[in-house]
Design an enzyme around this catalytic site. Sequence first.
Site, PDB file in Angstrom:
ATOM      1  N   TYR A 140       0.925  -1.174   0.106  1.00 33.53           N
ATOM      2  CA  TYR A 140       0.120   0.369  -0.145  1.00 33.53           C
ATOM      3  C   TYR A 140       1.144   1.130  -0.647  1.00 33.53           C
ATOM      4  O   TYR A 140       0.605   2.528  -0.538  1.00 33.53           O
ATOM      5  CB  TYR A 140      -0.965  -0.401   1.128  1.00 33.53           C
ATOM      6  CG  TYR A 140      -1.681   1.461   1.419  1.00 33.53           C
ATOM      7  CD1 TYR A 140      -3.161   1.831   0.821  1.00 33.53           C
ATOM      8  CD2 TYR A 140      -1.148   1.910   2.401  1.00 33.53           C
ATOM      9  CE1 TYR A 140      -3.652   2.534   1.041  1.00 33.53           C
ATOM     10  CE2 TYR A 140      -1.962   3.270   2.807  1.00 33.53           C
ATOM     11  CZ  TYR A 140      -3.131   3.469   2.091  1.00 33.53           C
ATOM     12  OH  TYR A 140      -3.900   4.667   2.852  1.00 33.53           O
ATOM     13  N   LYS A 184       1.132   4.218  -2.670  1.00 30.01           N
ATOM     14  CA  LYS A 184       0.935   5.314  -2.767  1.00 30.01           C
ATOM     15  C   LYS A 184       1.941   6.607  -3.310  1.00 30.01           C
ATOM     16  O   LYS A 184       1.950   7.678  -3.677  1.00 30.01           O
ATOM     17  CB  LYS A 184       0.841   5.813  -1.172  1.00 30.01           C
ATOM     18  CG  LYS A 184      -0.606   5.025  -1.155  1.00 30.01           C
ATOM     19  CD  LYS A 184      -2.134   5.633  -1.652  1.00 30.01           C
ATOM     20  CE  LYS A 184      -2.900   5.628  -1.079  1.00 30.01           C
ATOM     21  NZ  LYS A 184      -4.414   5.605  -1.492  1.00 30.01           N
TER      22      LYS A 184
END
Length: 270
Positions: free
Chosen positions: A163, A167
């Site tokens: 994740y 990002k």
Amino acid sequence: MTMTMTTRRFTGHRVLLTGAGRGIGEATARRFAAEGAAVLVTDREPERAERVAAAITEDGGTAEAYGCDVTDDAAVRAAVAHAAETFGGLDTLVNNAYSCHPDPSAFEDLDSAAWYQDIDVTLHGAARCVRAALPHLAAAGGSASIVTVGSVNAERHFGDHAYSAAKAALASLTRTLAVSCAPRGVRVNLVEPGTIRTPAWSGREDALSRVAAHYPLGRVGEPTDIAAAITFLASPDAAWITGITLPVDGGLLISNLGMNEAMRPGAAAE
């Protein structure tokens, strides 16, 4: 939530939001609609999107729901085409859909399927949406924008390797797209939330209370905090802003309250 906004920066504006069935996406859809925009609320779970769109309509706004899995090229193209056909064009794309699997205790135990899903939804999903939406945004007459939801995880270690990597890549993609899209009249920016009280934290309210102590402003964020930043970047107020990463994090990235507390005189003895 009854819409009581008095400022209507988005009258006549057409917006497509991904991952808008709850949390940050829902708050942002409601904020756009409250300020006059027509919004297409998309989510991979259509019933969530339908609930949000119905609530917006009940409050006097303009919204439609559309089921969309951002890992599916055809679904993304269909959602964008539906927004453009229904509303007569597209002015703003908000990339909010994400996937986040918790890390195992050792990186070598990380499941490959979980890694690829987090990257595909969070990074590739946003790229798919941009590719599909750009021709419509470029036709909006120089006032269009893309706003992507990143995370403070892109800047510091807060866990969730896949994740966080996705990002961070979104922040880089924002900068490169901002340059390539500028001649087409499309601004591209990114918001980096800190810890936000969303349904993802359901059942872990005690953890949110502990986390709040690490924020200089003394609380975790609310979805409306992020919605305010997203709508600002999409609005005429930000007409000369592109390529930025805007932390909306209660001061988290500029502080180390845990270290400050550890260094406080007498702390070690307590």
